[in-house]
Design a protein around this motif. Structure first.
Motif, PDB file in Angstrom:
ATOM      1  N   GLU A  95       0.862  -1.188   0.000  1.00  0.00           N
ATOM      2  CA  GLU A  95       0.000   0.000   0.000  1.00  0.00           C
ATOM      3  C   GLU A  95       0.892   1.229   0.000  1.00  0.00           C
ATOM      4  N   ARG A 130      -2.136   5.838  -2.645  1.00  0.00           N
ATOM      5  CA  ARG A 130      -2.464   5.331  -1.317  1.00  0.00           C
ATOM      6  C   ARG A 130      -3.962   5.308  -1.054  1.00  0.00           C
ATOM      7  N   GLU A 131      -4.687   6.125  -1.802  1.00  0.00           N
ATOM      8  CA  GLU A 131      -6.131   6.192  -1.572  1.00  0.00           C
ATOM      9  C   GLU A 131      -6.902   5.528  -2.700  1.00  0.00           C
ATOM     10  N   ASP A 132      -7.982   4.863  -2.342  1.00  0.00           N
ATOM     11  CA  ASP A 132      -8.847   4.194  -3.320  1.00  0.00           C
ATOM     12  C   ASP A 132      -8.057   3.320  -4.289  1.00  0.00           C
TER      13      ASP A 132
END
Ligand code: MN
Length: 250
Positions: A95, A130-132
């Motif tokens: 991630e 890092r997001e979605d």
């Protein structure tokens, strides 16, 4: 049927390892051994000052309590594979990216490095974003890399650091062979205090853009390419040999 050894540094519960495990299981047998917690930034640490416990998670899937990614690859090879070499060690999908100098801190890259030390072709996968993050789409991209490596093999002393942009498949521009870039963000130390007012310190980083040198890992993912950097275990700076010759004898 290919045999894989899979680990990560975000913990056995992470979305990234689940997606990659599922994808690899469509290709062959996957022995998964991963830490029981998020150990991002643990680097290539190997635990040899204390014993460790292992718990079974699922079929061919174990977690090492307090174990690092290097520990996990170690146990996977010596314990669960009984010294039989898998066709490939995979680490990830992490991630967040592992680019430039950050790969020296990376538990994800270190999982692949450990595989290479054991003499096995190895690949680290990380998400640029890092997001979605759409890990199933990323795992699809990872699968393409895996298939190519299974077909073509890998030179001795080589492992791959792969970073995948978090973009829909049709927006990914392709694969790009890259060299390790240099990062452009600063680490800083936050000073906080505990409930009693005693100081606490937190190492963090302030991102303010990349060194966008063409041909680097940063450049590739920034421009929508899947970055593939071949790494090696030998860290010797051969160019500096000449510089120091004469300084230390010879
Ligand atoms: Mn991580």
């Amino acid at each position: 049927m290919p045999l894989f050894l899979l680990t990560n540094d975000d913990g056995y519960f992470s979305e990234g390892i689940k997606a990659l495990r599922e994808k690899l299981r469509s290709l062959g047998r996957v022995i998964t051994v991963a830490p029981d917690r998020n150990l991002s930034g643990v680097g290539h640490s190997l635990t040899f000052t204390q014993p460790l416990r292992i718990r079974r998670v699922d079929e061919d899937f174990w977690t090492v309590i307090g174990g690092t990614p290097a520990d996990c690859v170690h146990f996977g090879y010596y314990l669960f594979l009984d010294g039989r070499k898998p066709d490939l060690v995979c680490s990830g999908i992490n991630e967040g990216p592992n680019l430039g100098e950050d790969i020296t801190y990376s538990g994800t890259v270190s999982g692949a490095m450990e595989g290479r030390i054991l003499g096995i072709p190895s690949i680290a996968f990380s998400a640029f974003g890092r997001e979605d993050v759409d890990f199933s789409q990323m795992a699809e991209v990872a699968k393409k890399v895996v298939l190519k490596v299974l077909e073509r093999g890998m030179p001795e002393d080589t492992y791959l650091n792969v970073n995948i942009p978090n973009l829909p498949e049709e927006e990914i521009k392709g694969f790009m062979l890259t060299c390790q870039g240099r990062r452009a963000y600063k680490e800083k130390v936050l000073k906080l205090s505990d409930p009693s007012g005693r100081p606490l310190y937190w190492i963090t980083a302030e991102e303010f853009g990349w060194h966008l040198e063409e041909g680097t890992d940063y450049w590739a993912v920034y421009h929508g390419y899947v970055s593939i950097t071949p790494l090696q275990l030998d860290l010797t700076n051969y160019r500096a040999m000449e510089y120091f010759r004469g300084s230390f004898g010879l």
